[in-house]
Design a protein around this motif. Structure first.
Motif, PDB file in Angstrom:
ATOM      1  N   UNK A 102      88.562  42.648  -4.697  1.00  0.00           N
ATOM      2  CA  UNK A 102      89.150  41.602  -3.857  1.00  0.00           C
ATOM      3  C   UNK A 102      88.214  41.154  -2.744  1.00  0.00           C
ATOM      4  N   UNK A 103      87.755  42.081  -1.965  1.00  0.00           N
ATOM      5  CA  UNK A 103      86.906  41.770  -0.813  1.00  0.00           C
ATOM      6  C   UNK A 103      85.673  42.648  -0.874  1.00  0.00           C
ATOM      7  N   UNK A 104      84.551  42.078  -0.610  1.00  0.00           N
ATOM      8  CA  UNK A 104      83.322  42.853  -0.517  1.00  0.00           C
ATOM      9  C   UNK A 104      83.477  43.839   0.641  1.00  0.00           C
ATOM     10  N   UNK A 105      83.252  45.099   0.386  1.00  0.00           N
ATOM     11  CA  UNK A 105      83.358  46.119   1.425  1.00  0.00           C
ATOM     12  C   UNK A 105      82.066  46.098   2.236  1.00  0.00           C
ATOM     13  N   UNK A 106      82.010  45.224   3.219  1.00  0.00           N
ATOM     14  CA  UNK A 106      80.794  45.066   3.989  1.00  0.00           C
ATOM     15  C   UNK A 106      80.878  45.800   5.317  1.00  0.00           C
ATOM     16  N   UNK A 107      79.907  45.560   6.165  1.00  0.00           N
ATOM     17  CA  UNK A 107      79.799  46.314   7.412  1.00  0.00           C
ATOM     18  C   UNK A 107      80.914  46.033   8.411  1.00  0.00           C
ATOM     19  N   UNK A 108      81.695  44.959   8.236  1.00  0.00           N
ATOM     20  CA  UNK A 108      82.759  44.713   9.202  1.00  0.00           C
ATOM     21  C   UNK A 108      83.980  45.597   8.964  1.00  0.00           C
ATOM     22  N   UNK A 109      84.024  46.346   7.852  1.00  0.00           N
ATOM     23  CA  UNK A 109      85.084  47.312   7.609  1.00  0.00           C
ATOM     24  C   UNK A 109      84.671  48.668   8.156  1.00  0.00           C
ATOM     25  N   UNK A 110      85.510  49.239   9.010  1.00  0.00           N
ATOM     26  CA  UNK A 110      85.301  50.598   9.501  1.00  0.00           C
ATOM     27  C   UNK A 110      86.013  51.540   8.539  1.00  0.00           C
ATOM     28  N   UNK A 111      85.358  52.629   8.174  1.00  0.00           N
ATOM     29  CA  UNK A 111      85.923  53.597   7.230  1.00  0.00           C
ATOM     30  C   UNK A 111      86.098  54.922   7.956  1.00  0.00           C
ATOM     31  N   UNK A 112      87.339  55.425   7.965  1.00  0.00           N
ATOM     32  CA  UNK A 112      87.663  56.649   8.692  1.00  0.00           C
ATOM     33  C   UNK A 112      88.439  57.570   7.766  1.00  0.00           C
ATOM     34  N   UNK A 113      88.056  58.843   7.703  1.00  0.00           N
ATOM     35  CA  UNK A 113      88.788  59.859   6.951  1.00  0.00           C
ATOM     36  C   UNK A 113      89.482  60.772   7.954  1.00  0.00           C
TER      37      UNK A 113
END
Length: 108
Positions: free
Chosen positions: A46-57
């Motif tokens: 759907x959306x390119x997972x680029x640098x504007x997405x923050x990923x937190x576990x």
């Protein structure tokens, strides 16, 4: 999480329809393998997972788990370090959206 909603408004002066259709972003992200041994991938068509997405576990105690991230077009490789086994929550967020997925870490 975005969902689809539709509302119909009726009045004596006529009939007006109001529709709000929002894409369900949470279903457009796949985590595999799940369960995993601390290394897994996120894929999105759907959306390119680029640098504007923050990923937190996040673990069940609410602690942020250290991760290493390698981005490749529409796939991200993640490796968790120093985490306990069990259920975790993976949060993908930017200014407009927040997506939370369950991830089960096993035998790290």
């Amino acid at each position: 999480l975005l969902t689809s909603r539709t509302a119909l408004v009726n009045s004596n002066k006529g009939c007006n329809a109001l529709a709000i259709n929002e894409a369900s972003l949470s279903s457009n992200y796949t985590i595999f393998p799940n369960p995993n041994k601390g290394s897994f991938s996120i894929k999105s068509d759907f959306i390119m997972l680029n640098d504007d997405f923050e990923i937190i576990l996040i673990d069940l105690m609410g602690n942020t788990v250290p991760i290493s991230i390698n981005r490749h077009a529409n796939k991200i490789l993640i490796k968790a370090t120093n985490s306990s086994m069990g259920l975790h929550f993976l949060m993908l967020k930017n200014r407009e959206n927040r997506i939370v997925k369950k991830v089960f870490l096993n035998n790290i």
